[in-house]
Scaffold this active site. Structure first.
Site: not given
Length: 465
Positions: A35, A37, A444
């Site tokens: 990677e 960054a 509910h």
């Protein structure tokens, strides 16, 4: 440096890449990840996560402003709300920093070797990485390309100065007093709505005749209504011609050919993202392309043996969770397991106000595919929980085959509806039928009841409408 050899090399530590590497290591595969960054990629550092932090801040601030103005239906009042934007940005940066370091620690815990630097293919088995301390060569049996995507730049509006992409919008030092947003897709609307709530005068310019053109009009209508309520000016059927000489205004042209000058402190260009297919040595390979994207099969294999591609670089939808699912699958394939890729149940979420969720086929898409369908729709205006949240705009819609009631797709628009995206995706993934959804007891009072009610409506016996 001496060469590194491994069974699996992953290029890119975004959501797809780091998930692939971690899962591969869990399966006993010698794995290296590169990677250039920060770990976590665009989504974690300059995309999904920081944008949601800004959106949440904007929501809370807008509620406080409404309370101060006496517009809160619950009777809550506050005095003189304000915002310390630098503190907001520091909070946002703290979140992304923690998550990025979390990814680093997860990779380390799994036993993945991480190399920080820019990768460049020498050939189909060899990659050279330019690190701070020099060149590192990695040879691998299998390589996964997970290089992601970048914001699209318009020729007449190159990024720099007052012209910003979503990356710069999420790292501004201060709130702009006015903001012009070019593009009414999900990125432009998410950020445009957030900055409008924070107090900026926002104007949205869109070349097409409607906002969020990838969603059907029924889903976008509540968002359009909210934009108007926030005072956001939306100019549809309007093209950007150029930037003014002073760089502080857009020159736009409407459908009638009439030109207008739109002043703005910042101009946010959100006309899409493009896959990062250059800068890592693709020219050294023989990869088949599909338009801008790397062509893959249902196992994310490219045209070259031993090279896989996942995430944004492989096509739409450019979503972090799609990349993660692909990364997990590829790791298992490399480990010798049998897996394949099925994209029918990928949820798409638009974090506008209200939010939009879509999984599977819309009614029009289902008809185009040749299905005879049943459609059930339940409005949140008839949902008790939505009423208590003072957010009654929106609905849940279920699309199913007419013959056997197999659920083909689910769409919804409403406050906080993103949290039901997994429920909708599970229903499509598991091959549920309308009777399964209607027969499942939904708690509910919750917004999820709208899902069951929509299924009942499609079956012809809705209870609450």
């Amino acid at each position: 440096m001496k060469e590194i050899t491994c069974k699996l090399l992953v290029i890119g530590a975004g959501p797809g890449g780091y998930v692939c590497a971690i899962r591969a290591a869990q399966l006993g595969i010698d794995t290296v990840i590169v990677e250039m960054a920060k770990a976590g990629g665009t989504c974690l550092n300059v995309g999904c996560i920081p944008s949601k932090a800004i959106i949440h801040t904007a929501d809370d601030y807008a509620h406080a402003v409404a309370m101060a103005a006496g517009r809160n239906p619950m009777g809550i009042r506050v005095d003189s709300p304000g915002i310390d934007f630098m503190r907001t940005m520091a909070w946002k940066d703290g979140i992304t920093g923690r998550l990025s370091m979390g990814v680093v620690n997860l990779l380390k815990k799994a036993g993945v070797k991480a190399v920080v630097g820019r990768a460049h293919f020498r050939d189909g088995k060899t990659v050279e990485v330019e690190t701070e301390t020099g060149s590192q060569v990695v040879r691998a049996e299998n390589i996964v390309v997970a290089t992601g995507s970048a914001p699209v730049e318009l020729p007449m509006l190159p990024f720099g100065g007052n012209i910003i992409s979503s990356t710069e919008a999420l790292s501004l030092a201060q709130l702009p007093k006015s903001l012009a947003v070019v593009g009414a897709g999900y990125i432009g609307l998410e950020l445009g709505i957030a900055f409008a709530k924070l107090g900026a005068k926002v104007t949205i310019v869109e070349a097409q005749e409607r906002i969020l053109p990838l969603y059907d009009a029924a889903l976008t209508q509540p968002v359009a209504k909210r934009l108007a309520a926030l005072g956001v000016e939306v100019r549809l059927g309007t093209r950007v011609k150029n930037l003014s000489g002073g760089g502080d205004a857009l020159i736009v042209e409407d459908a009638n050919g009439e030109e207008t000058k739109l002043g703005a402190e910042k101009i946010l260009v959100t006309v899409g993202r493009t896959p990062v297919t250059e800068g890592w040595g693709r020219e050294e390979l023989e990869l088949d392309m599909e338009g801008r994207f790397i062509r893959i099969d249902d196992q994310c294999r490219t045209s070259m043996r031993g090279i896989y591609a996942i995430g944004d670089v492989t096509g739409e939808p450019m979503l972090a969770h799609r990349a993660m699912a692909q990364g997990d699958m590829v790791a298992e394939i490399v480990a010798g397991r049998r897996r394949s890729w099925d994209k029918r149940a990928i949820p798409a979420v638009c974090f506008t106000d209200p939010e939009i969720v879509s999984v599977g086929l819309s009614p029009d898409e289902a008809r185009t595919a040749g299905h005879e369908i049943k459609v059930g729709q339940f409005p949140f205006a008839a949902n008790g929980r939505a009423m208590t949240l003072a957010s009654e705009d929106g609905f849940v819609r279920v699309v199913a085959r007419a013959d056997n009631h197999l659920v083909l797709g689910i769409q919804a628009v409403g406050a906080g509806i993103s949290e039901l995206s997994a429920t909708f995706a599970l229903a499509v993934e598991m091959g549920t039928r309308l009777e399964d959804v209607a027969g499942t007891i939904h708690a509910h009072p919750t917004q999820s009841e709208g899902f069951a009610e929509a299924a009942m409506k499609a079956l012809g016996h809705a209870l609450h409408i």
